[in-house]
Design a protein around this motif. Structure first.
Motif, mmCIF file in Angstrom:
data_model
loop_
_atom_site.group_PDB
_atom_site.id
_atom_site.type_symbol
_atom_site.label_atom_id
_atom_site.label_comp_id
_atom_site.label_asym_id
_atom_site.label_seq_id
_atom_site.Cartn_x
_atom_site.Cartn_y
_atom_site.Cartn_z
ATOM 1 N N ARG A 1 28.350 -11.982 21.646
ATOM 2 C CA ARG A 1 27.726 -12.046 20.323
ATOM 3 C C ARG A 1 28.786 -12.086 19.219
ATOM 4 N NH1 ARG A 1 27.311 -9.177 16.293
ATOM 5 N NH2 ARG A 1 28.013 -7.265 17.276
ATOM 6 N N ILE A 2 29.818 -11.258 19.369
ATOM 7 C CA ILE A 2 30.886 -11.211 18.364
ATOM 8 C C ILE A 2 31.533 -12.577 18.223
ATOM 9 C CG2 ILE A 2 33.184 -10.284 17.842
ATOM 10 C CD1 ILE A 2 32.252 -7.681 19.289
ATOM 11 N N LEU A 3 31.874 -13.169 19.340
ATOM 12 C CA LEU A 3 32.544 -14.472 19.293
ATOM 13 C C LEU A 3 31.594 -15.580 18.843
ATOM 14 C CD1 LEU A 3 34.784 -14.183 22.469
ATOM 15 C CD2 LEU A 3 35.412 -13.803 20.071
ATOM 16 N N ALA A 4 30.318 -15.486 19.215
ATOM 17 C CA ALA A 4 29.343 -16.486 18.774
ATOM 18 C C ALA A 4 29.121 -16.375 17.269
ATOM 19 C CB ALA A 4 28.031 -16.316 19.521
ATOM 20 N N ASP A 5 29.046 -15.160 16.761
ATOM 21 C CA ASP A 5 28.886 -14.985 15.314
ATOM 22 C C ASP A 5 30.053 -15.602 14.574
ATOM 23 O OD1 ASP A 5 26.527 -13.650 15.701
ATOM 24 O OD2 ASP A 5 27.339 -11.646 15.249
ATOM 25 N N ASN A 6 31.246 -15.439 15.122
ATOM 26 C CA ASN A 6 32.438 -15.993 14.485
ATOM 27 C C ASN A 6 32.380 -17.515 14.484
ATOM 28 O OD1 ASN A 6 35.291 -17.140 14.546
ATOM 29 N ND2 ASN A 6 35.692 -15.015 13.972
#
Length: 190
Positions: A85-90
Motif C-alpha cells: 500500500r505504501i509503495l502503491a500510494d507513492n
C-alpha cells in the motif's frame, strides 16, 4: 547531495551550464532538439531518483506513525503488511510536480538506485523497525534533504527544457522552421 559542477562532464552539468542555452536562438534546429532531448533525459533521471527517495521517505514516515500508534496502545500493522500500500500510494498519489509526460526511460536507473541505497546503508533502513528514534529521525532528515536537492535541480532542468521548447515554438511561429521540413527529414531518415 546532487550538485551542479561548472565545467563538469555529467549531463546534469552540461544541461545546467549557462553556455547550454547561450546560443540557442542561432544554433541549428537539430541542435536545439538535441539539447531539449538531453534536458528531457536528465529530467527523467532526476524524476526517477526523486521517486526512489519518496518511497524511502514514505517507509520512514510509516514507521514513525506506527510507533506513535503502538505507544498509544493502538493496533499498528507491520511494515511488511503495509509495504504494498505504501509503495502503491507513492506511485499513484497526487503529483506535486509539473505533470510532464516522460517519453524516455531513466538512463541511469542502476546508478540512482545505488545512490539511494548508499543513503539507506547510512541509516539502516533495511530493518526500519530496529532503528532508534534518533536514527529514524536522522533517516527522515537525510532523505528530505536529498529530495530537496534533487527537486531543486529537477526544476532548473525543466526551465532549460522550457527554454528549448520555447525556441522551437518561436521558430515554427515565425516561419524560420517548417513542419514540412521536419516531416521530410524524418521520412528520409526512416
Amino acid at each position: 547531495m546532487i550538485e551542479f559542477r561548472q565545467g563538469g562532464r555529467r549531463r546534469l552539468d552540461r544541461v545546467l551550464d549557462p553556455a547550454f542555452l547561450a546560443d540557442l536562438t542561432t544554433c541549428p534546429m537539430d541542435d536545439v532538439r538535441a539539447r531539449r532531448d538531453d534536458a528531457a533525459q536528465e529530467e527523467t533521471d532526476l524524476s526517477y531518483l526523486r521517486r526512489l527517495l519518496h518511497a524511502r521517505m514514505d517507509i520512514v514516515r510509516f514507521e514513525q506513525r506506527r510507533r506513535v500508534a503502538a505507544d498509544r496502545g493502538e493496533d499498528a500493522p507491520s511494515l511488511v503488511d503495509e509495504l504494498p500500500r505504501i509503495l502503491a500510494d507513492n506511485a499513484l498519489g497526487p503529483s506535486a510536480g509539473r505533470g510532464r509526460h516522460h517519453t524516455v526511460q531513466p538512463s541511469r536507473a542502476e546508478s540512482h538506485r545505488r545512490h539511494v541505497e548508499a543513503l539507506l546503508a547510512d541509516t539502516g533502513l533495511s530493518d526500519v523497525a530496529s532503528l532508534s528514534e534518533a536514527d529514524l529521525t536522522a533517516a527522515a532528515t537525510a532523505y528530505a534533504e536529498e529530495e530537496g536537492s534533487v527537486s531543486e535541480h529537477r526544476g532548473r532542468v525543466q526551465q532549460v527544457m522550457d527554454a528549448c521548447n520555447d525556441e522551437l515554438g518561436r521558430r515554427y511561429r515565425d516561419g524560420s522552421a517548417s513542419v514540412d521540413d521536419l516531416l521530410r527529414k524524418e521520412r528520409e531518415g526512416a
